[in-house]
Design a protein around this motif. Structure first.
Motif, PDB file in Angstrom:
ATOM      1  N   ILE A 126       0.856  -1.193   0.000  1.00  0.00           N
ATOM      2  CA  ILE A 126       0.000   0.000   0.000  1.00  0.00           C
ATOM      3  C   ILE A 126       0.885   1.232   0.000  1.00  0.00           C
ATOM      4  N   PHE A 127       0.573   2.167  -0.895  1.00  0.00           N
ATOM      5  CA  PHE A 127       1.265   3.456  -0.884  1.00  0.00           C
ATOM      6  C   PHE A 127       0.225   4.552  -0.708  1.00  0.00           C
ATOM      7  N   TYR A 128       0.462   5.403   0.305  1.00  0.00           N
ATOM      8  CA  TYR A 128      -0.476   6.461   0.658  1.00  0.00           C
ATOM      9  C   TYR A 128       0.037   7.843   0.260  1.00  0.00           C
ATOM     10  N   HIS A 129      -0.899   8.710  -0.142  1.00  0.00           N
ATOM     11  CA  HIS A 129      -0.621  10.131  -0.061  1.00  0.00           C
ATOM     12  C   HIS A 129      -0.901  10.535   1.379  1.00  0.00           C
ATOM     13  N   HIS A 130       0.094  11.087   2.055  1.00  0.00           N
ATOM     14  CA  HIS A 130       0.091  11.207   3.510  1.00  0.00           C
ATOM     15  C   HIS A 130      -0.764  12.353   4.038  1.00  0.00           C
ATOM     16  N   ALA A 137       3.611  -0.293  -6.248  1.00  0.00           N
ATOM     17  CA  ALA A 137       2.648  -0.466  -5.159  1.00  0.00           C
ATOM     18  C   ALA A 137       1.493  -1.293  -5.697  1.00  0.00           C
ATOM     19  N   LEU A 138       0.897  -2.116  -4.831  1.00  0.00           N
ATOM     20  CA  LEU A 138      -0.226  -2.947  -5.262  1.00  0.00           C
ATOM     21  C   LEU A 138      -1.558  -2.234  -5.075  1.00  0.00           C
ATOM     22  N   TYR A 139      -1.647  -1.418  -4.022  1.00  0.00           N
ATOM     23  CA  TYR A 139      -2.879  -0.694  -3.706  1.00  0.00           C
ATOM     24  C   TYR A 139      -2.535   0.756  -3.361  1.00  0.00           C
ATOM     25  N   ALA A 140      -3.505   1.644  -3.591  1.00  0.00           N
ATOM     26  CA  ALA A 140      -3.346   3.056  -3.240  1.00  0.00           C
ATOM     27  C   ALA A 140      -4.172   3.374  -2.003  1.00  0.00           C
ATOM     28  N   GLY A 141      -3.670   4.331  -1.210  1.00  0.00           N
ATOM     29  CA  GLY A 141      -4.391   4.808  -0.041  1.00  0.00           C
ATOM     30  C   GLY A 141      -4.203   6.301   0.126  1.00  0.00           C
ATOM     31  N   ILE A 142      -5.050   6.897   0.952  1.00  0.00           N
ATOM     32  CA  ILE A 142      -4.906   8.314   1.287  1.00  0.00           C
ATOM     33  C   ILE A 142      -4.976   8.452   2.807  1.00  0.00           C
ATOM     34  N   ALA A 181      -0.748  10.449  -9.987  1.00  0.00           N
ATOM     35  CA  ALA A 181       0.554   9.943  -9.547  1.00  0.00           C
ATOM     36  C   ALA A 181       0.394   8.602  -8.840  1.00  0.00           C
ATOM     37  N   LEU A 182      -0.638   8.484  -7.983  1.00  0.00           N
ATOM     38  CA  LEU A 182      -0.903   7.199  -7.334  1.00  0.00           C
ATOM     39  C   LEU A 182      -1.225   6.129  -8.376  1.00  0.00           C
ATOM     40  N   ALA A 183      -1.995   6.530  -9.392  1.00  0.00           N
ATOM     41  CA  ALA A 183      -2.339   5.583 -10.449  1.00  0.00           C
ATOM     42  C   ALA A 183      -1.090   5.110 -11.186  1.00  0.00           C
ATOM     43  N   GLN A 184      -0.196   6.039 -11.509  1.00  0.00           N
ATOM     44  CA  GLN A 184       1.025   5.675 -12.214  1.00  0.00           C
ATOM     45  C   GLN A 184       1.885   4.741 -11.365  1.00  0.00           C
ATOM     46  N   ILE A 185       1.941   5.013 -10.072  1.00  0.00           N
ATOM     47  CA  ILE A 185       2.727   4.177  -9.156  1.00  0.00           C
ATOM     48  C   ILE A 185       2.191   2.751  -9.139  1.00  0.00           C
ATOM     49  N   VAL A 186       0.868   2.592  -9.075  1.00  0.00           N
ATOM     50  CA  VAL A 186       0.279   1.256  -9.081  1.00  0.00           C
ATOM     51  C   VAL A 186       0.509   0.574 -10.427  1.00  0.00           C
ATOM     52  N   ARG A 187       0.310   1.304 -11.517  1.00  0.00           N
ATOM     53  CA  ARG A 187       0.524   0.711 -12.848  1.00  0.00           C
ATOM     54  C   ARG A 187       1.967   0.254 -13.033  1.00  0.00           C
ATOM     55  N   SER A 188       2.898   0.948 -12.414  1.00  0.00           N
ATOM     56  CA  SER A 188       4.314   0.611 -12.552  1.00  0.00           C
ATOM     57  C   SER A 188       4.699  -0.631 -11.760  1.00  0.00           C
TER      58      SER A 188
END
Length: 330
Positions: free
Chosen positions: A133-137, A161-166, A151-158
């Motif tokens: 999980i990668f969060y925008h803090h 990170a497997l999941y996005a969080g805020i 940016a979160l979307a690009q990170i997951v597509r790359s």
């Protein structure tokens, strides 16, 4: 070399994170404190081992956790490499970016530049190819929300990170972020926010109800109000308290006689329930099923074991809930 307890999943409860396929332990380990360069490395290892041996599969970090910034990730990465690498696929590892990390205009907030660069640094510090999980803090008042979410979307597509969080968002901003991430087909699954018996902000700003409505998970930090909701302060401020040694987050002027009277009254309710105050405080957060997991901090392994006991009784009577509200919010 560390060998995990083969019965490690028997005592833990796992909750589905919103309507996603991801499950989190009801109690997760936060590495905000006591995993930085000022901590004892052997103690860090034993806390990680104790957590994992008792079903805590989720380890929560951020780029700025320390002190100094980045040191919690480095220390955790060392523990992974030396002792726990073979268990990586049984772990959920999360990190975040949003707060200050380096000088200049690109070292904090929510730009695409900062988020992607920060995660690359975090992965390097931990020796990982990806986080779960990668969060925008924290919300950025200046960067367009669309840029941060892309940016979160690009990170997951790359695959980094497997999941996005805020984290630290309110209800209306959560709703906007969800709409953007849904359009981008991003597995956005979780919100991380402060929540405890004393701090009801997520009830007041719409986050708790909106997350339930949108089928997103919630994980809560500071569930013990920096230790106030434990037996640490029943007789006043102990000399070895973090208030004395590190006043960044819990200031001495917050611990007045009025607060201590409330803490003691809450402790009386916990005792009648057959729980410690800390156990009751964690159970209270999990009581209604809105919260997926509570993040606990610890300074020694025994505290982790004590906190896990909370899940043994998360049922409250209406009378108990009304009395807790009267005491804590009065």
């Amino acid at each position: 070399m560390y060998t995990a307890n083969e019965n490690r999943y028997e005592k833990m409860q796992y909750n589905r994170c919103g309507n996603s396929g991801l499950k989190l332990p009801a109690v997760s380990l936060g590495l905000w404190h006591n995993f930085g360069d000022t901590g004892n490395f052997e103690n860090m290892k034993q806390m990680c081992f104790t957590a994992f041996d008792n079903g805590i599969t989720h380890f929560d970090l951020a780029n700025n956790y320390g002190p100094a910034e980045g040191s919690a990730e480095r220390n955790f990465g060392k523990i992974l490499k030396e002792d726990m690498a073979s268990y990586r696929d049984e772990m959920i590892i999360s990190t975040k970016a949003g707060y200050y990390m380096w000088p200049g205009p690109y070292g904090e907030w929510g730009s695409r530049k900062y988020l992607i660069a920060s995660l690359d640094q975090s992965l390097q510090r931990m020796g990982l190819e990806y986080v779960d999980i990668f969060y925008h803090h924290r919300p950025d008042p200046e960067t367009p929300l669309e840029e941060t979410m892309e940016a979160l979307a690009q990170i997951v597509r790359s695959g980094k990170a497997l999941y996005a969080g805020i984290s630290n968002y309110d209800g209306p901003r959560l709703e906007k972020a969800t709409a953007i991430l849904t359009d981008l087909h991003v597995p956005f699954v979780i919100n991380q926010n402060r929540y405890n018996i004393f701090d009801r902000t997520i009830e007041k700003n719409g986050l708790k109800e909106k997350a339930k409505e949108l089928n997103k998970g919630i994980i809560c930090f500071s569930p013990l109000a920096q230790g106030l909701l434990s037996d640490r302060y029943l007789q006043g401020i102990p000399e070895d308290s973090r208030v004395r040694t590190d006043g960044r987050f819990l200031q001495e002027n917050r611990i007045n006689e009025d607060v201590l009277t409330k803490v003691r009254a809450l402790n009386d309710i916990a005792a009648k329930r057959g729980q410690t105050l800390a156990e009751m405080a964690l159970a209270w957060i999990l009581k209604d099923g809105y919260v997926t997991s509570v993040l606990v901090g610890a300074s020694k392994p025994s505290q982790i074991l004590d906190n896990i006991k909370a899940i043994e009784n998360i049922t409250f009577s209406e009378e108990e809930l009304k009395e807790i509200d009267r005491i804590s919010q009065g």
